[in-house]
Design a protein around this motif. Structure first.
Motif, short mmCIF file in Angstrom:
data_model
loop_
_atom_site.label_atom_id
_atom_site.label_comp_id
_atom_site.label_asym_id
_atom_site.label_seq_id
_atom_site.Cartn_x
_atom_site.Cartn_y
_atom_site.Cartn_z
N SER A 171 -32.39 18.94 1.56
CA SER A 171 -30.77 19.13 0.31
C SER A 171 -31.55 18.31 -1.01
O SER A 171 -32.50 17.88 -1.01
N ASN A 172 -30.66 18.53 -2.25
CA ASN A 172 -31.13 18.01 -3.14
C ASN A 172 -30.31 16.70 -2.90
O ASN A 172 -31.61 15.88 -3.46
N ALA A 173 -30.12 16.11 -2.70
CA ALA A 173 -30.07 14.88 -2.62
C ALA A 173 -31.33 13.70 -1.36
O ALA A 173 -31.73 12.99 -2.23
N GLU A 174 -31.63 14.33 -0.92
CA GLU A 174 -33.28 14.11 -0.18
C GLU A 174 -34.37 13.93 -1.31
O GLU A 174 -34.86 13.44 -1.30
N ILE A 175 -33.73 14.58 -2.30
CA ILE A 175 -35.41 15.86 -2.56
C ILE A 175 -35.27 14.12 -4.17
O ILE A 175 -36.09 13.62 -4.79
N VAL A 176 -33.28 13.70 -4.61
CA VAL A 176 -33.65 12.71 -5.28
C VAL A 176 -34.11 11.06 -4.63
O VAL A 176 -34.75 10.76 -5.29
N LEU A 177 -33.28 10.87 -3.63
CA LEU A 177 -34.63 9.69 -2.50
C LEU A 177 -35.61 10.02 -2.47
O LEU A 177 -36.80 8.45 -3.13
N ILE A 178 -36.49 10.88 -2.56
CA ILE A 178 -38.33 10.94 -2.65
C ILE A 178 -39.23 10.91 -3.98
O ILE A 178 -39.21 9.69 -3.69
N ILE A 179 -38.20 11.20 -4.56
CA ILE A 179 -38.98 10.63 -6.28
C ILE A 179 -38.13 8.91 -6.53
O ILE A 179 -39.05 8.51 -7.32
N TRP A 180 -37.14 8.74 -5.90
CA TRP A 180 -37.29 7.64 -5.82
C TRP A 180 -37.51 6.63 -5.74
O TRP A 180 -38.24 5.78 -6.17
N VAL A 181 -37.98 6.88 -4.02
CA VAL A 181 -38.70 5.76 -3.42
C VAL A 181 -40.14 6.63 -4.29
O VAL A 181 -40.70 5.37 -4.29
N PHE A 182 -41.00 7.90 -4.46
CA PHE A 182 -41.42 7.31 -5.42
C PHE A 182 -41.59 6.74 -6.41
O PHE A 182 -42.73 6.26 -6.72
N THR A 183 -40.81 6.12 -7.15
CA THR A 183 -40.63 5.57 -8.25
C THR A 183 -41.06 4.06 -7.89
O THR A 183 -41.62 2.97 -8.57
N LEU A 184 -40.55 3.67 -7.29
CA LEU A 184 -40.80 2.04 -6.21
C LEU A 184 -42.26 2.27 -5.05
O LEU A 184 -42.42 0.51 -6.14
#
Length: 975
Positions: A265-278
């Motif tokens: 889902s789009n929410a999962e894509i945002v979460l993956i990008i978020w963890v990538f920035t971490l």
């Protein structure tokens, strides 16, 4: 040698911290206990010296002292004093007001300290209001400077008006020119907004535009500078990161709970990008470390436990997402489990936010210490679990098949039975079951137990050991850890605060996931600098480069204050009464050794040299001395007879025997005079409250509490001292009102204060408030007054009781003997006593065993209890036969005590309203049948316990040396 080299070197604060760090490394490399104690003592000296020097600089000038903390030290690997203190783990240094003030300034950035947290939070939520609500440090400096200019102008105008009235009118243009000239000298704001004083160069201001700098003066801020200063403040960065992290956890929880399907889902894509920035931020922290090589960068990164948690959480997230994209139902289910565990760890990471809170921060330290205790406890517990689990499984279900289910069966019951899930129906055979392997192997019925009475008995013992013994052991370990950390709460919290401020000072201002734009900017900047061969320099509020005249002035100022501090410390040490006693004793020993050496060598004492003579030669010299006496008598007779024959009076010859007796008498008289002098010094020490006026006051957490200075002639209460303003201090552990402490009378109004039964036995608290000296006076505010005199401090300090705090000091002695069992004698032929001594944990000083009387405890019981607790330790905790023999000997010893001293103790913990008094009793083993073979063992409350020879050169705590002298006088022993 180390102290001498340090005193002669430059940059004394950095040198002291480096010495402390080196000594810590040396102590870890040796297993010699005595050497470790010497190194620890020297390490403590350099630690206290570093704090003392910082305190001296801070009292002299606050701003320069903070500049010393962040000045880049080229001689010490371009490090700073503050970084060296952190590396040396000098918590007292980091907790000093100078360091904390600096950290508070860095934490706020360019924002004023007057901005309250609610005002900042409001502007974080609604940023446009920052133009109206937020104050800036630079503008405050400018306003203060303008006020100073106005004051100077007003003074000049007042002076001009006075001159006009006295000398007539003058040219007003000259006055105006003078005023303008004075404004330029004082530094009005120029066209760029800076004031003339402390104006930095353009390059420096552009490079460090968001850092806190001591050297900058005031300036006017544009609207974009206000925005930049606000969002680059570490405090604001921290707040936005907290908000971002809470949003991240909310998104992660929402996905796992309601929106985790095979199709992404789009929410999962945002979460993956978020963890990538971490993940990229963690890489930036490693790369951005100031260390010179990658090994040190990685070591410094891993040193922080929260960074380890970050590595684990990101690794688990990568594994979970990888399993999630594998087109398999089992992998997808495992992905859900891994990500759920990862979410749990991410929630644990939010505890890091609590570090900034004063009350919650130390609790994290306690949790960390308790986790270490828990790991060691689990190792012990695992032995009991395995032992019981294997035994019960073998009894209940013999000859089971070797399969993974067997391991689960062994551990499952044993583990859950500790928490009350006993499985009694199963182990007692009260369920439907089968003994036929065909039925229980295919799962139709559970297997019946082979024996239903042994395991329940075994279970009873197992529950008793685990629930009563082991769990209470764990609670005791946790309580000890809690009390240890609680005693130094401020130290741990302030040290934690340093790491938190340092982390968020170096973080980009944007919070994840927007932090990716900051990472892109930093990457482009790094590539540009590398292409242009620009060397990367770590400059900012935590490290500043001072050059030229400014650096020389700062170094010279530090060295001057260091010399004054060292000179002051040496002067105080030389002028102290204990040191004077020690010097007097040293001179007496030198004189005695010189006289005795001359007698042994047959040389003149004035020359101080000679050759050691043999026994045969000594006999011949004694024979010659006797012959000389006979010859002298014969000559005296001949002279007398000749004079009588000639009718004249005989000449008077010097009598050798009388001269020898006179020399012996003079030697004895000098010895008595020196002894009397030492005795007077001891008495004078108590009369003048010498140790009771010690500065600083010996606090438990190492904080600096200074007494009011009281000259020697102002100690007695009968002497007027109008300027006397004593410091008020009561230790935090006393204010908690444990069982051994009185209520805090200072917290009550005078008319509402509890009435304590001073100068009598207090039946409420079951203690005696009578003084051994005399009846003490009660002030108008109903406080007891020290019967000896002023101490420079009111309150109770570290003492629990108002008025006299009674203690008991057992002096256990025996005769010193050699290997053949013969008594040891000193040079004067006096026997030498040995006494039981302990080394205190709080100050490291040697002392007699002793302690405070508990409520309702008789003195003779306290004397015995203190000796057992501190000097015998585990010696009385052995087998029953050995313990009985020791107890019998101790009963004989304590049955013949002699009171040595009853009175006031000149102790560094004394105050005007609370003081120590003691009863010292000597328990002496005359024939050596009781304690000759006792090997003392230190109790839990002391460092070491040992036998020492009674001597005036022994340095003991408080007034114990005077008590020891009285004991030697009773037994006519050497001292």
């Amino acid at each position: 040698m180390a102290i001498l080299l340090w005193e002669e070197g430059k940059e004394p604060i950095a040198g002291a911290l480096m010495a402390q760090k080196l000594l810590q490394g040396m102590k870890q490399k040796t297993e010699d206990t005595e050497l470790q104690e010497k190194i620890s003592s020297l390490e403590e000296y350099f630690s206290k010296t570093a704090v003392g020097l910082l305190n001296e600089c801070y009292l002299a000038e606050e701003t320069r002292a903070q500049m010393l903390l962040v000045r880049e030290l080229t001689n010490w690997g371009e490090s700073t004093v503050l970084q060296m203190a952190v590396q040396a783990d000098n918590k007292y240094f980091i907790s000093h007001s100078c360091c904390q003030t600096l950290l508070n300034n860095i934490w706020m950035g360019r924002l004023s300290l007057d901005n309250g947290i609610f005002r900042i939070l409001f502007c974080v939520v609604l940023p446009p209001f920052l133009f109206l609500l937020i104050k800036y440090r630079t503008e405050e400096k400018l306003k203060m400077h303008e006020n100073r200019i106005k004051g100077e102008k007003q003074k000049r105008m007042d002076s001009y008006n006075a001159d006009v009235q006295q000398y007539g009118d003058t040219d007003p243009n000259n006055v105006e020119l003078n005023s303008i000239h004075s404004e330029e000298e004082l530094g009005l704001p120029n066209d760029k907004g800076y004031v003339a004083f402390g104006e930095p160069d353009k390059k420096q201001d552009s490079d460090n535009v968001y850092d806190f700098d001591f050297r900058r003066g005031g300036r006017k801020l544009s609207w974009w500078q206000k925005i930049a200063f606000f969002f680059n403040a570490p405090l604001v960065t921290f707040i936005y990161n907290c908000i971002s992290y809470i949003a991240f956890l909310s998104l992660f929880s929402f996905i796992l709970l309601t929106n985790f399907y095979p199709s992404i889902s789009n929410a999962e894509i945002v979460l993956i990008i978020w963890v990538f920035t971490l993940f990229v931020e963690e890489i930036r922290q490693v790369v951005g470390d100031e260390s010179s090589n990658w090994a040190l960068k990685w070591a410094n990164y891993i040193h922080d436990p929260w960074n380890v948690v970050d590595v684990i959480t990101i690794t688990l997230f990568i594994i979970g997402i990888t399993l999630r994209f594998i087109n398999n139902a089992d992998c997808f289910e495992w992905a859900r489990i891994v990500l759920a565990l990862d979410l749990m760890l991410f929630f644990f990471r939010i505890l890091h936010i609590f570090s900034v809170q004063k009350h919650l921060g130390p609790k994290l330290v306690m949790i960390g210490r308790m986790m270490i205790d828990l790991i060691s406890f689990v190792v012990i517990l695992a032995v009991f679990i395995m032992a019981y689990g294997l035994a019960s499984q073998a009894i209940l279900y013999p000859n089971a098949k070797l399969e993974p289910q067997l391991i689960q069966d062994v551990l499952r019951k044993a583990y859950w039975q500790m928490y009350g899930e006993l499985f009694l129906e199963e182990i007692e055979g009260q369920i439907d079951c089968s003994s036929d392997s065909m039925f229980y192997s295919n799962g139709t019925l559970p297997r019946c137990v082979a024996n239903n009475w042994v395991v329940p008995i075994l279970l009873g013992f197992y529950i008793m050991v685990t629930n009563i013994l082991l769990f209470n052991l764990l609670i005791a370990m946790f309580s000890y850890t809690f009390n240890t950390v609680q005693e130094n709460t401020d130290l741990h919290w302030r040290t934690q605060l340093y790491f938190l401020i340092s982390e968020y000072y170096r973080r980009p201002p944007l919070a994840p996931p927007l932090i990716m734009f900051s990472h892109i900017y930093l990457l482009i900047k790094s590539i540009f600098n590398k292409c242009c061969n620009k060397r990367r320099r770590f400059q900012g509020s935590f490290k500043m480069k001072f050059e030229g005249f400014e650096e020389k002035q700062l170094v010279l100022w530090e060295n001057m204050l260091s010399d004054d501090y060292i000179r002051q410390q040496k002067s105080q040490e030389m002028e102290s009464v204990p040191n004077q006693v020690k010097e007097t004793k040293k001179q007496l020993d030198d004189l005695t050794s010189q006289i005795e050496g001359a007698a042994e060598t047959g040389s003149d004492p004035a020359l101080g040299t000679g050759i050691k003579i043999s026994t045969e030669l000594e006999q011949r010299l004694n024979y010659m001395e006797k012959q000389m006496e006979v010859t002298f008598s014969a000559l005296e007779w001949l002279v007398k007879m000749t004079a009588e024959k000639n009718g004249i009076s005989p000449p008077k010859l010097e009598n050798l025997k009388e001269k020898k007796l006179q020399v012996e008498e003079q030697k004895h008289q000098r010895s008595l005079e020196e002894k009397e002098k030492m005795q007077k010094l001891f008495v004078e020490q108590i009369k003048l409250n010498v140790k009771s006026r010690t500065n600083p006051y010996p606090t438990k957490d190492g904080s600096v509490i200074s007494r009011c200075n009281v000259p020697d002639d102002k100690v007695p209460w009968t002497v007027s001292f109008d300027e006397y303003k004593p410091t008020e201090f009561t230790a935090p552990e006393v204010l908690e009102e444990p069982y051994w402490a009185d209520p805090n009378l200072l917290a009550y109004q005078p008319q509402k204060r509890p009435r304590l039964n001073f100068n009598n036995y207090d039946t409420v608290y079951r203690i005696s408030r009578k003084s051994y000296i005399r009846e003490y006076k009660i002030t108008e505010d109903l406080f007891p007054r020290n019967p000896i005199g002023r101490t420079g401090m009111i309150g109770r300090g570290r003492l629990g009781r108002w008025g006299p705090n009674h203690s008991a000091d057992p002096v256990v002695t025996r005769w010193a003997k050699n290997d053949q069992g013969q008594h040891l004698l000193n040079e004067d032929g006096k026997p030498i006593l040995e006494f039981a001594s302990i080394q205190r944990q709080d100050s490291g000083a040697y002392a007699l065993p002793g302690g405070m009387l508990d409520p309702g405890q008789p003195v003779h019981k306290a004397l015995q209890a203190e000796f057992r607790e501190e000097a015998l330790g585990s010696l009385v905790e052995g087998q029953s036969a050995q313990r009985t023999a020791i107890e019998n000997k101790l009963a004989r010893l304590f049955g013949k005590g002699v009171e040595v001293y009853r009175g006031y103790v000149d102790d560094s913990r004394n105050t005007d309203n609370a003081w120590l008094e003691t009863l010292a009793v000597n328990y002496h083993d005359e024939d050596g049948t009781i304690i000759d073979h006792f090997k003392l063992r230190a109790g839990d409350t002391v460092q070491t316990a040992s036998w020492q020879q009674c001597s005036s050169s022994v340095e003991l705590h408080a007034s114990h040396i005077q008590i020891l002298q009285k004991v030697t006088e009773i037994h006519q022993a050497a001292f």
